[in-house]
Design a protein around this motif. Sequence first.
Motif, PDB file in Angstrom:
ATOM      1  N   LEU A 117      42.513  36.105 -12.582  1.00 49.15           N
ATOM      2  CA  LEU A 117      41.986  35.916 -14.027  1.00 49.15           C
ATOM      3  C   LEU A 117      40.401  35.880 -14.179  1.00 49.15           C
ATOM      4  O   LEU A 117      39.784  36.430 -15.006  1.00 49.15           O
ATOM      5  CB  LEU A 117      42.755  34.551 -14.471  1.00 49.15           C
ATOM      6  N   VAL A 118      39.773  35.214 -13.096  1.00 46.74           N
ATOM      7  CA  VAL A 118      38.314  35.230 -13.013  1.00 46.74           C
ATOM      8  C   VAL A 118      37.884  36.653 -13.046  1.00 46.74           C
ATOM      9  O   VAL A 118      36.891  37.017 -13.963  1.00 46.74           O
ATOM     10  CB  VAL A 118      37.868  34.657 -11.928  1.00 46.74           C
ATOM     11  N   GLU A 119      38.305  37.367 -12.217  1.00 48.77           N
ATOM     12  CA  GLU A 119      37.846  38.887 -12.249  1.00 48.77           C
ATOM     13  C   GLU A 119      38.199  39.633 -13.408  1.00 48.77           C
ATOM     14  O   GLU A 119      37.447  40.516 -13.993  1.00 48.77           O
ATOM     15  CB  GLU A 119      38.436  39.509 -10.804  1.00 48.77           C
ATOM     16  N   ARG A 120      39.415  39.282 -13.919  1.00 42.91           N
ATOM     17  CA  ARG A 120      39.894  40.124 -15.161  1.00 42.91           C
ATOM     18  C   ARG A 120      39.107  39.826 -16.399  1.00 42.91           C
ATOM     19  O   ARG A 120      38.638  40.720 -17.269  1.00 42.91           O
ATOM     20  CB  ARG A 120      41.255  40.031 -15.457  1.00 42.91           C
ATOM     21  N   ALA A 121      38.569  38.483 -16.440  1.00 41.92           N
ATOM     22  CA  ALA A 121      37.808  38.088 -17.779  1.00 41.92           C
ATOM     23  C   ALA A 121      36.518  38.675 -17.506  1.00 41.92           C
ATOM     24  O   ALA A 121      35.888  39.225 -18.537  1.00 41.92           O
ATOM     25  CB  ALA A 121      37.721  36.526 -17.678  1.00 41.92           C
ATOM     26  N   ALA A 122      35.927  38.983 -16.411  1.00 38.71           N
ATOM     27  CA  ALA A 122      34.648  39.560 -16.300  1.00 38.71           C
ATOM     28  C   ALA A 122      34.895  40.962 -16.356  1.00 38.71           C
ATOM     29  O   ALA A 122      33.942  41.717 -17.190  1.00 38.71           O
ATOM     30  CB  ALA A 122      34.155  39.368 -14.723  1.00 38.71           C
ATOM     31  N   ASP A 123      36.124  41.797 -16.117  1.00 34.45           N
ATOM     32  CA  ASP A 123      36.172  42.864 -16.347  1.00 34.45           C
ATOM     33  C   ASP A 123      36.406  43.408 -17.897  1.00 34.45           C
ATOM     34  O   ASP A 123      35.832  44.438 -18.211  1.00 34.45           O
ATOM     35  CB  ASP A 123      37.554  43.434 -15.709  1.00 34.45           C
ATOM     36  N   VAL A 124      36.948  42.404 -18.507  1.00 29.72           N
ATOM     37  CA  VAL A 124      37.126  42.513 -20.002  1.00 29.72           C
ATOM     38  C   VAL A 124      35.694  42.661 -20.673  1.00 29.72           C
ATOM     39  O   VAL A 124      35.396  43.219 -21.561  1.00 29.72           O
ATOM     40  CB  VAL A 124      38.023  41.483 -20.553  1.00 29.72           C
ATOM     41  N   ALA A 125      34.755  41.605 -20.052  1.00 29.96           N
ATOM     42  CA  ALA A 125      33.438  41.297 -20.578  1.00 29.96           C
ATOM     43  C   ALA A 125      32.828  42.686 -20.552  1.00 29.96           C
ATOM     44  O   ALA A 125      31.862  43.339 -21.470  1.00 29.96           O
ATOM     45  CB  ALA A 125      32.481  40.325 -19.976  1.00 29.96           C
ATOM     46  N   ILE A 126      32.819  43.574 -19.431  1.00 31.89           N
ATOM     47  CA  ILE A 126      32.181  44.693 -19.065  1.00 31.89           C
ATOM     48  C   ILE A 126      32.698  45.753 -20.070  1.00 31.89           C
ATOM     49  O   ILE A 126      31.868  46.575 -20.730  1.00 31.89           O
ATOM     50  CB  ILE A 126      32.430  45.164 -17.551  1.00 31.89           C
ATOM     51  N   LYS A 127      34.043  45.863 -20.176  1.00 33.43           N
ATOM     52  CA  LYS A 127      34.484  47.082 -20.751  1.00 33.43           C
ATOM     53  C   LYS A 127      34.316  46.867 -22.507  1.00 33.43           C
ATOM     54  O   LYS A 127      34.150  47.805 -23.346  1.00 33.43           O
ATOM     55  CB  LYS A 127      35.999  47.152 -20.534  1.00 33.43           C
ATOM     56  N   GLU A 128      34.234  45.432 -22.826  1.00 38.54           N
ATOM     57  CA  GLU A 128      34.003  45.038 -24.347  1.00 38.54           C
ATOM     58  C   GLU A 128      32.578  45.057 -24.477  1.00 38.54           C
ATOM     59  O   GLU A 128      32.081  45.010 -25.884  1.00 38.54           O
ATOM     60  CB  GLU A 128      34.603  43.992 -24.507  1.00 38.54           C
ATOM     61  N   ARG A 129      31.805  45.281 -23.434  1.00 36.01           N
ATOM     62  CA  ARG A 129      30.364  45.015 -23.616  1.00 36.01           C
ATOM     63  C   ARG A 129      29.811  43.829 -24.132  1.00 36.01           C
ATOM     64  O   ARG A 129      28.915  43.886 -25.009  1.00 36.01           O
ATOM     65  CB  ARG A 129      29.812  46.334 -24.451  1.00 36.01           C
ATOM     66  N   ARG A 130      30.352  42.839 -23.719  1.00 40.87           N
ATOM     67  CA  ARG A 130      30.170  41.368 -24.018  1.00 40.87           C
ATOM     68  C   ARG A 130      29.488  40.777 -22.878  1.00 40.87           C
ATOM     69  O   ARG A 130      29.367  41.299 -21.829  1.00 40.87           O
ATOM     70  CB  ARG A 130      31.375  40.670 -24.316  1.00 40.87           C
ATOM     71  N   PRO A 131      28.631  39.630 -23.246  1.00 40.27           N
ATOM     72  CA  PRO A 131      27.587  39.026 -22.119  1.00 40.27           C
ATOM     73  C   PRO A 131      28.582  38.496 -20.931  1.00 40.27           C
ATOM     74  O   PRO A 131      29.492  37.963 -21.102  1.00 40.27           O
ATOM     75  CB  PRO A 131      27.054  37.994 -22.904  1.00 40.27           C
ATOM     76  N   LEU A 132      28.019  38.897 -19.800  1.00 40.72           N
ATOM     77  CA  LEU A 132      28.469  38.595 -18.611  1.00 40.72           C
ATOM     78  C   LEU A 132      27.521  38.112 -17.845  1.00 40.72           C
ATOM     79  O   LEU A 132      26.516  38.691 -17.363  1.00 40.72           O
ATOM     80  CB  LEU A 132      29.236  39.886 -17.802  1.00 40.72           C
ATOM     81  N   LEU A 133      27.770  36.697 -17.449  1.00 44.38           N
ATOM     82  CA  LEU A 133      26.404  36.166 -16.459  1.00 44.38           C
ATOM     83  C   LEU A 133      27.103  35.653 -15.120  1.00 44.38           C
ATOM     84  O   LEU A 133      28.238  35.054 -15.113  1.00 44.38           O
ATOM     85  CB  LEU A 133      26.001  34.894 -17.406  1.00 44.38           C
ATOM     86  N   LEU A 134      26.366  36.260 -14.313  1.00 47.87           N
ATOM     87  CA  LEU A 134      26.630  35.967 -12.615  1.00 47.87           C
ATOM     88  C   LEU A 134      25.707  35.125 -12.071  1.00 47.87           C
ATOM     89  O   LEU A 134      24.734  35.480 -11.874  1.00 47.87           O
ATOM     90  CB  LEU A 134      27.002  37.291 -11.976  1.00 47.87           C
ATOM     91  N   VAL A 135      26.263  33.741 -11.905  1.00 53.18           N
ATOM     92  CA  VAL A 135      25.392  32.861 -11.162  1.00 53.18           C
ATOM     93  C   VAL A 135      25.778  32.990  -9.573  1.00 53.18           C
ATOM     94  O   VAL A 135      26.732  32.177  -9.313  1.00 53.18           O
ATOM     95  CB  VAL A 135      25.654  31.386 -11.740  1.00 53.18           C
ATOM     96  N   VAL A 136      25.229  34.055  -9.108  1.00 52.20           N
ATOM     97  CA  VAL A 136      25.459  34.425  -7.686  1.00 52.20           C
ATOM     98  C   VAL A 136      24.913  33.199  -6.776  1.00 52.20           C
ATOM     99  O   VAL A 136      23.811  32.827  -6.937  1.00 52.20           O
ATOM    100  CB  VAL A 136      25.367  35.571  -7.486  1.00 52.20           C
ATOM    101  N   ARG A 137      25.463  33.190  -5.345  1.00 52.02           N
ATOM    102  CA  ARG A 137      24.863  32.272  -4.659  1.00 52.02           C
ATOM    103  C   ARG A 137      25.342  32.730  -3.208  1.00 52.02           C
ATOM    104  O   ARG A 137      26.255  32.862  -2.739  1.00 52.02           O
ATOM    105  CB  ARG A 137      25.142  31.054  -4.737  1.00 52.02           C
ATOM    106  N   GLU A 138      24.322  33.361  -2.390  1.00 45.46           N
ATOM    107  CA  GLU A 138      24.363  33.735  -0.782  1.00 45.46           C
ATOM    108  C   GLU A 138      23.052  33.843  -0.406  1.00 45.46           C
ATOM    109  O   GLU A 138      22.015  34.175  -1.167  1.00 45.46           O
ATOM    110  CB  GLU A 138      25.388  34.890  -0.706  1.00 45.46           C
ATOM    111  N   THR A 139      22.968  33.504   0.843  1.00 49.16           N
ATOM    112  CA  THR A 139      21.438  33.728   1.636  1.00 49.16           C
ATOM    113  C   THR A 139      21.830  33.965   3.035  1.00 49.16           C
ATOM    114  O   THR A 139      22.796  33.026   3.720  1.00 49.16           O
ATOM    115  CB  THR A 139      20.497  32.712   1.345  1.00 49.16           C
ATOM    116  N   PRO A 140      21.417  34.902   3.974  1.00 50.33           N
ATOM    117  CA  PRO A 140      20.539  36.021   3.273  1.00 50.33           C
ATOM    118  C   PRO A 140      21.430  37.104   2.510  1.00 50.33           C
ATOM    119  O   PRO A 140      22.613  36.594   2.819  1.00 50.33           O
ATOM    120  CB  PRO A 140      20.060  36.708   4.278  1.00 50.33           C
TER     121      PRO A 140
END
Length: 212
Positions: A117-140
């Motif tokens: 569901l998390v990935e699908r919700a993001a996919d929907v935001a992309i296809k509908e051109r709605r805001p998608l905010l990604l608070v990513v975290r990794e290093t390096p």
Amino acid sequence: MSRYFIGLTGASGHLYGERLMRALAALGHDLDLALTPAGAKVLRHELGVDAGPEGAELEASLPRWLGEDTARRVRVFKSDEIEAPASSGTAGIAAVILCPCSMGTLARVSAGFSSNLVERAADVAIKERRPLLLVVRETPLSEIHLENLLRMARLGAQVLPAMPGFYQRPENLAELVDQLVGKILDGLGLEHELGKRWSGELAGDPGLEGCS
Ligand SMILES: Cc1cc2nc3c(=O)[nH]c(=O)nc-3n(C[C@H](O)[C@H](O)[C@H](O)COP(=O)(O)O)c2cc1C
């Protein structure tokens, strides 16, 4: 008032997600929430919140974790609940925020996998051109991560790395977290009072009092 989708994944940084949910609820917004199985493990490790195996008991743990007032505004969905409203562009979700967002979820979203569901919700935001905010975290960050981030930025997602700044001179962890959460709220175009706005004044400059 709007409804936002919050996806919690297996990256470090669940304190940001917690603070974000509290802040959005305090502003009077409603939330749809889903947690990946890896997210459930990291949530328990970082915040001591036991959402049960694979996050199945997240709903029950919510009032204790976030308080009654915030919990009342949250609809909880299981990560395999792909029939949830956020799976469809018709649901009226104003924006999708993955906070924290793992490199695994980032990779799958950037490739359009929609395997939960998390990935699908993001996919929907992309296809509908709605805001998608990604608070990513990794290093390096590897080239794979960087390529996926570039792809998402080019698709219009806002990439907000969980990369705290120190120039606002935070005095504790809460201030550090609030600074980033304030940037997320800025990204959503919401008025708020979290974090400090840069005043243009450097500490130590003659006649200046530093940042306020
Ligand atoms: C304690 C802990 C911290 C982790 N921190 C990160 C992290 O900051 N970023 C990341 O991409 N993965 C991190 N991982 C690994 C992810 O949880 C793992 O790749 C998982 O498969 C991601 O699944 P998801 O994207 O479905 O949530 C961490 C794992 C553990 C156990």
